[in-house]
Design a protein around this motif. Sequence first.
Motif, PDB file in Angstrom:
ATOM      1  N   ARG A  56       0.832  -1.209   0.000  1.00 34.82           N
ATOM      2  CA  ARG A  56       0.000   0.000   0.000  1.00 34.82           C
ATOM      3  C   ARG A  56       0.862   1.253   0.000  1.00 34.82           C
ATOM      4  NH1 ARG A  56      -3.401  -3.211   3.477  1.00 34.82           N
ATOM      5  NH2 ARG A  56      -2.370  -2.350   5.334  1.00 34.82           N
ATOM      6  N   LEU A  57       1.958   1.238   0.774  1.00 35.03           N
ATOM      7  CA  LEU A  57       2.860   2.384   0.793  1.00 35.03           C
ATOM      8  C   LEU A  57       3.481   2.601  -0.582  1.00 35.03           C
ATOM      9  CD1 LEU A  57       4.517   4.632   2.082  1.00 35.03           C
ATOM     10  CD2 LEU A  57       6.117   2.888   2.920  1.00 35.03           C
ATOM     11  N   ALA A  58       3.935   1.532  -1.216  1.00 31.27           N
ATOM     12  CA  ALA A  58       4.531   1.652  -2.551  1.00 31.27           C
ATOM     13  C   ALA A  58       3.522   2.227  -3.540  1.00 31.27           C
ATOM     14  CB  ALA A  58       5.033   0.290  -3.026  1.00 31.27           C
ATOM     15  N   ARG A  59       2.267   1.818  -3.410  1.00 28.38           N
ATOM     16  CA  ARG A  59       1.242   2.341  -4.303  1.00 28.38           C
ATOM     17  C   ARG A  59       0.990   3.828  -4.043  1.00 28.38           C
ATOM     18  NH1 ARG A  59      -2.388  -0.888  -3.029  1.00 28.38           N
ATOM     19  NH2 ARG A  59      -3.650   0.398  -1.637  1.00 28.38           N
ATOM     20  N   ARG A  60       0.931   4.234  -2.766  1.00 25.30           N
ATOM     21  CA  ARG A  60       0.721   5.650  -2.456  1.00 25.30           C
ATOM     22  C   ARG A  60       1.877   6.501  -2.971  1.00 25.30           C
ATOM     23  NH1 ARG A  60      -1.311   3.422   2.422  1.00 25.30           N
ATOM     24  NH2 ARG A  60       0.684   3.704   3.483  1.00 25.30           N
ATOM     25  N   LEU A  61       3.110   6.022  -2.796  1.00 21.80           N
ATOM     26  CA  LEU A  61       4.273   6.765  -3.281  1.00 21.80           C
ATOM     27  C   LEU A  61       4.261   6.865  -4.804  1.00 21.80           C
ATOM     28  CD1 LEU A  61       7.033   5.275  -0.938  1.00 21.80           C
ATOM     29  CD2 LEU A  61       6.130   7.613  -0.871  1.00 21.80           C
ATOM     30  N   ARG A  62       3.871   5.804  -5.461  1.00 24.94           N
ATOM     31  CA  ARG A  62       3.814   5.815  -6.929  1.00 24.94           C
ATOM     32  C   ARG A  62       2.732   6.782  -7.421  1.00 24.94           C
ATOM     33  NH1 ARG A  62       3.129   0.922  -7.271  1.00 24.94           N
ATOM     34  NH2 ARG A  62       0.869   0.810  -7.573  1.00 24.94           N
ATOM     35  N   GLU A  63       1.572   6.734  -6.795  1.00 27.28           N
ATOM     36  CA  GLU A  63       0.466   7.587  -7.223  1.00 27.28           C
ATOM     37  C   GLU A  63       0.716   9.057  -6.887  1.00 27.28           C
ATOM     38  OE1 GLU A  63      -2.848   5.803  -5.253  1.00 27.28           O
ATOM     39  OE2 GLU A  63      -3.112   4.239  -6.791  1.00 27.28           O
ATOM     40  N   ALA A  64       1.553   9.329  -5.887  1.00 26.05           N
ATOM     41  CA  ALA A  64       1.833  10.712  -5.506  1.00 26.05           C
ATOM     42  C   ALA A  64       2.594  11.459  -6.602  1.00 26.05           C
ATOM     43  CB  ALA A  64       2.630  10.746  -4.206  1.00 26.05           C
ATOM     44  N   SER A  65       3.389  10.740  -7.396  1.00 22.99           N
ATOM     45  CA  SER A  65       4.159  11.336  -8.500  1.00 22.99           C
ATOM     46  C   SER A  65       5.170  12.376  -8.011  1.00 22.99           C
ATOM     47  CB  SER A  65       3.216  11.968  -9.540  1.00 22.99           C
ATOM     48  OG  SER A  65       2.381  11.001 -10.128  1.00 22.99           O
ATOM     49  N   PHE A  66       5.878  12.052  -6.945  1.00 19.31           N
ATOM     50  CA  PHE A  66       6.933  12.950  -6.483  1.00 19.31           C
ATOM     51  C   PHE A  66       8.037  13.041  -7.539  1.00 19.31           C
ATOM     52  CE2 PHE A  66       5.530  11.136  -2.249  1.00 19.31           C
ATOM     53  CZ  PHE A  66       4.821  12.264  -1.878  1.00 19.31           C
ATOM     54  N   PRO A  67       8.595  14.228  -7.759  1.00 20.22           N
ATOM     55  CA  PRO A  67       9.659  14.358  -8.751  1.00 20.22           C
ATOM     56  C   PRO A  67      11.021  13.885  -8.253  1.00 20.22           C
ATOM     57  CG  PRO A  67       9.230  16.480  -7.745  1.00 20.22           C
ATOM     58  CD  PRO A  67       8.199  15.534  -7.196  1.00 20.22           C
ATOM     59  N   MET A  68      11.119  13.602  -6.946  1.00 22.38           N
ATOM     60  CA  MET A  68      12.401  13.201  -6.370  1.00 22.38           C
ATOM     61  C   MET A  68      12.148  12.416  -5.089  1.00 22.38           C
ATOM     62  SD  MET A  68      13.518  16.893  -4.758  1.00 22.38           S
ATOM     63  CE  MET A  68      13.104  17.736  -6.294  1.00 22.38           C
ATOM     64  N   PRO A  69      13.059  11.506  -4.720  1.00 22.57           N
ATOM     65  CA  PRO A  69      12.953  10.855  -3.409  1.00 22.57           C
ATOM     66  C   PRO A  69      13.391  11.831  -2.326  1.00 22.57           C
ATOM     67  CG  PRO A  69      14.926  10.113  -4.529  1.00 22.57           C
ATOM     68  CD  PRO A  69      14.204  10.994  -5.506  1.00 22.57           C
TER      69      PRO A  69
END
Length: 251
Positions: A56-69
């Motif tokens: 679920r965390l990986a999905r939220r991070l992917r959907e957030a579309s952050f330009p950088m870690p």
Amino acid sequence: MALIDTTADLLNELKLHGLREALPRRLEELHAQHWSPSEFLNLCLEDERLHRQNARLARRLREASFPMPASLENLDFTVPRQLDRSLIREFQSGDFVRQGKNILIAGPTGVGKTHLACALGQTACRQGFSTLFFPINRLLEKFSLARTQGRSLHFLKKLTGVSVLILDDFGLRALTPQHMQDMYDLVDGRVESLTTILTTQLPEENWSEVLPDPILCDAITDRIVQKAIRLEMTGESYRKKRFQGGHTDPP
């Protein structure tokens, strides 16, 4: 077919993928540690729960579309930028999202505003909150595209349904009358209990330069800043330092 293979097939069919991956290791530990059946079952279920949490965390991070870690734990405090360490530690709890606080990050170009916004967004994702990142100009382009496709209400509903919305680089150019209305509808739909994080180089007293309608300017400004935590960042540009052979680490 070995019993372990049959069990793996059943776990796959039941979509218990975390348990399937951990089962061989847990069986070895079962014999070595002499666990009781209930202890073994409990650990296997914990493996499955952790697997689902990570997915679920990986999905939220992917959907957030952050330009950088980015993460709050790895922020660089070696360069003075007027960041309050104690406040950053408070942000790590995610309470700013639970309380529906906005965060206004202001400062000159290149000091790490976007990086900090992404770090706050990652914290929100880790705390279980849905998050979206948009540069303001791209967001307004998407509003225009959604309008031509007859999907503007659907797009607005998506933006007002996410727990944390990051709007990056507000104030780069003046908004058109339609985009001012879009901006008002967006912040008005989020004002009660949702968190908006906004980065900008433009001081609040100069927002009228990019929001030329005085009524909409006041309405938009009020809805953003009335419950905002303000972070004023200072210092030299990290990009400038990189070009000059200085700091290479992300801010």
